[in-house]
Design a protein around this motif. Structure first.
Motif, mmCIF file in Angstrom:
data_model
loop_
_atom_site.group_PDB
_atom_site.id
_atom_site.type_symbol
_atom_site.label_atom_id
_atom_site.label_comp_id
_atom_site.label_asym_id
_atom_site.label_seq_id
_atom_site.Cartn_x
_atom_site.Cartn_y
_atom_site.Cartn_z
ATOM 1 N N HIS A 150 0.887 -1.175 0.007
ATOM 2 C CA HIS A 150 -0.029 -0.104 -0.040
ATOM 3 C C HIS A 150 0.785 1.275 0.110
ATOM 4 N N LEU A 151 0.547 2.161 -0.614
ATOM 5 C CA LEU A 151 1.455 3.232 -1.057
ATOM 6 C C LEU A 151 1.690 4.197 0.134
ATOM 7 N N VAL A 152 0.730 4.477 0.901
ATOM 8 C CA VAL A 152 0.929 5.068 2.177
ATOM 9 C C VAL A 152 1.830 4.243 3.278
ATOM 10 N N VAL A 153 1.461 3.095 3.363
ATOM 11 C CA VAL A 153 2.436 2.255 4.213
ATOM 12 C C VAL A 153 4.005 2.533 3.595
ATOM 13 N N ARG A 154 4.148 2.042 2.329
ATOM 14 C CA ARG A 154 5.557 2.313 1.874
ATOM 15 C C ARG A 154 6.081 3.540 2.163
ATOM 16 N N ALA A 155 5.443 4.410 2.021
ATOM 17 C CA ALA A 155 6.067 6.048 2.498
ATOM 18 C C ALA A 155 6.228 6.074 3.793
ATOM 19 N N ILE A 156 5.322 5.524 4.758
ATOM 20 C CA ILE A 156 5.684 5.442 6.158
ATOM 21 C C ILE A 156 7.000 4.854 6.424
ATOM 22 N N ALA A 157 7.016 3.563 5.797
ATOM 23 C CA ALA A 157 8.337 2.795 5.790
ATOM 24 C C ALA A 157 9.764 3.435 5.581
ATOM 25 N N HIS A 158 9.169 3.986 4.087
ATOM 26 C CA HIS A 158 10.564 5.078 3.688
ATOM 27 C C HIS A 158 11.043 5.915 4.673
ATOM 28 N N THR A 159 10.280 6.607 5.280
ATOM 29 C CA THR A 159 10.465 7.590 6.225
ATOM 30 C C THR A 159 11.148 7.161 7.428
ATOM 31 N N PHE A 160 10.645 6.054 7.864
ATOM 32 C CA PHE A 160 11.134 5.620 8.995
ATOM 33 C C PHE A 160 12.589 5.079 8.980
ATOM 34 N N ALA A 161 12.999 4.148 7.704
ATOM 35 C CA ALA A 161 14.395 3.971 7.308
ATOM 36 C C ALA A 161 15.183 5.058 7.282
ATOM 37 N N ARG A 162 14.746 6.105 6.513
ATOM 38 C CA ARG A 162 15.401 7.107 6.390
ATOM 39 C C ARG A 162 15.829 7.763 7.784
ATOM 40 N N ALA A 163 14.901 7.706 8.750
ATOM 41 C CA ALA A 163 15.134 8.189 10.184
ATOM 42 C C ALA A 163 15.993 7.276 10.933
ATOM 43 N N GLY A 164 16.245 5.967 10.481
ATOM 44 C CA GLY A 164 16.937 4.968 11.094
ATOM 45 C C GLY A 164 16.155 4.405 12.262
ATOM 46 N N VAL A 165 14.726 4.604 12.262
ATOM 47 C CA VAL A 165 13.938 3.938 13.326
ATOM 48 C C VAL A 165 13.444 2.837 12.515
ATOM 49 N N PRO A 166 13.440 1.479 13.509
ATOM 50 C CA PRO A 166 12.766 0.541 13.087
ATOM 51 C C PRO A 166 10.990 0.700 12.750
ATOM 52 N N MET A 167 10.390 -0.037 11.780
ATOM 53 C CA MET A 167 9.125 0.343 11.484
ATOM 54 C C MET A 167 8.437 -0.472 12.517
ATOM 55 N N PRO A 168 7.195 0.192 13.127
ATOM 56 C CA PRO A 168 6.343 -0.522 14.331
ATOM 57 C C PRO A 168 5.311 -1.353 13.643
ATOM 58 N N ALA A 169 4.543 -1.769 14.405
ATOM 59 C CA ALA A 169 3.042 -2.144 14.028
ATOM 60 C C ALA A 169 2.251 -1.221 13.697
ATOM 61 N N LEU A 170 1.442 -1.130 12.733
ATOM 62 C CA LEU A 170 0.648 -0.180 12.413
ATOM 63 C C LEU A 170 -0.961 -0.448 12.028
ATOM 64 N N LYS A 171 -1.659 0.482 12.465
ATOM 65 C CA LYS A 171 -3.016 0.452 11.961
ATOM 66 C C LYS A 171 -3.260 1.673 11.196
ATOM 67 N N LEU A 172 -3.832 1.536 9.852
ATOM 68 C CA LEU A 172 -4.134 2.686 8.995
ATOM 69 C C LEU A 172 -5.638 2.619 8.515
ATOM 70 N N VAL A 173 -6.257 3.553 8.697
ATOM 71 C CA VAL A 173 -7.628 3.911 8.379
ATOM 72 C C VAL A 173 -7.533 5.003 7.216
ATOM 73 N N ALA A 174 -8.007 4.663 6.177
ATOM 74 C CA ALA A 174 -7.885 5.917 5.181
ATOM 75 C C ALA A 174 -9.512 6.129 4.703
ATOM 76 N N HIS A 175 -9.732 7.368 4.599
ATOM 77 C CA HIS A 175 -11.100 8.007 4.022
ATOM 78 C C HIS A 175 -10.673 8.664 2.899
ATOM 79 N N ASN A 176 -10.868 8.016 1.659
ATOM 80 C CA ASN A 176 -10.363 8.761 0.349
ATOM 81 C C ASN A 176 -11.475 9.411 -0.304
ATOM 82 N N VAL A 177 -11.031 10.680 -0.841
ATOM 83 C CA VAL A 177 -11.995 11.053 -1.729
ATOM 84 C C VAL A 177 -11.514 11.683 -3.091
#
Length: 323
Positions: free
Chosen positions: A82-109
């Motif tokens: 999922h593109l949002v999750v990929r972007a979160i993971a990319h940002t965490f990786a850049r920060a050098g912080v392990p990716m935590p477990a996540l819950k994502l709820v998206a309301h898209n228009v």
């Protein structure tokens, strides 16, 4: 990027239970002559809630849980791709912080595949969500956020207005992408016309030639400069300022309905352009009455169904707040 001195075990503990709410605007890129450079944020928003569950209270919870409501529901992936999750993971990786477990709820228009920056909005949503979750642990500058988003999107013209709002000029330097945000004249009244069919950005880009005539390049340089002046100071110049010879006519055969309606609108004096890679149309009306006249013309002449969205310019860009 600056990081607080926090032990790795303490980082995981400090993230637990954090929840942020992100709001990201739609965007329209190019705006006619400003190919891969100009972008405009529009007041139509995807909203997302991202949280780090507490494993001690829900030990059997999945490492990633995604819900999608609205546009893309039942279509977009519900896993790590999922593109949002990929972007979160990319940002965490850049920060050098392990990716935590996540819950994502998206309301898209924001419509997908219509030239309104849906992929850019998803990327920005992920980057900004990660920024919010990492608050107090890692701080990101505006340039770093733009760099992170551009790395995933490939070019900054959509992600810059999604991040910062308003009219943005984006360019790339050896040090990374940069932007300048400008405030739009209050008389500018955007209208987006959205068809039922989609358009692949990759296909649209493949129709571009590798080189263009010198006179066409000069033409677009003049119109791009004029467009900035028209949008921030002189809306009466928007019709001339939205002329383009660099990309729209090369893509016309791939979206004939879009091309025909733009011709109808421009023949009537409306500053209509392809929104992003299309197939949506952006009309940069100089006042609300002109926008209403454009809607009436579309209703009277369009051969297929077009959803008319009279939208304001968004001036804030993406926002994130702890919840």
């Amino acid at each position: 990027m600056t990081a607080a001195v926090v032990a790795s075990g303490d980082v995981a503990t400090s993230l637990t239970g954090r929840r942020v709410i992100v709001k990201v605007p739609a965007t329209s890129a190019n705006l006619g002559p400003g190919f891969d450079t100009l972008g405009l944020a529009l007041a139509r928003y995807d909203e997302l809630e991202v949280s780090v569950p507490d494993a001690s209270t829900a030990p059997d919870a999945p490492g990633l849980e995604i819900e999608v409501h609205g546009v893309g529901e039942g279509e977009v992936p519900l896993d790590e791709s999922h593109l949002v999750v990929r972007a979160i993971a990319h940002t965490f990786a850049r920060a050098g912080v392990p990716m935590p477990a996540l819950k994502l709820v998206a309301h898209n228009v924001i419509p997908h595949g219509r030239g309104l920056g849906s992929s850019g909005a998803a990327i920005v949503a992920g980057v900004v969500a990660a920024k919010g979750l990492l608050e107090g642990i890692v701080d990101f500058s505006a340039d770093e956020l733009l760099d992170l988003a551009t790395e995933l999107e490939g070019h900054p013209d959509n992600v810059a207005p999604a991040l910062f709002g308003g009219l943005t000029i984006a360019w790339v330097t050896p040090e990374g992408p940069r932007h300048k945000k400008l405030m739009v004249h209050r008389g500018v009244s955007p209208l987006v016309l959205v068809p039922e069919h989609e358009m692949s950005t990759a296909l649209a880009r493949s129709l571009q030639p590798e080189s263009v005539p010198h006179e066409d390049a000069v033409f677009n340089v003049s119109r791009s400069a004029l467009l900035v002046a028209a949008l921030i100071q002189s809306p009466e110049l928007l019709f001339q300022a939205t002329e383009d010879k660099l990309h729209q006519h090369y893509r016309a055969a791939a979206m004939p309905e879009t091309d025909r309606l733009i011709r109808v609108l421009r023949e009537a004096g409306h500053p209509a352009v392809v929104s992003g890679a299309g197939p949506s149309i952006l009309v940069l009306a100089s006042d609300p009455s002109e926008r209403a006249a454009a809607i009436a013309l579309v209703e009277a002449t369009a051969d297929t169904a077009w959803q008319a969205l009279p939208l304001a310019v968004d001036f804030k860009g993406a926002t994130v707040q702890s919840a």
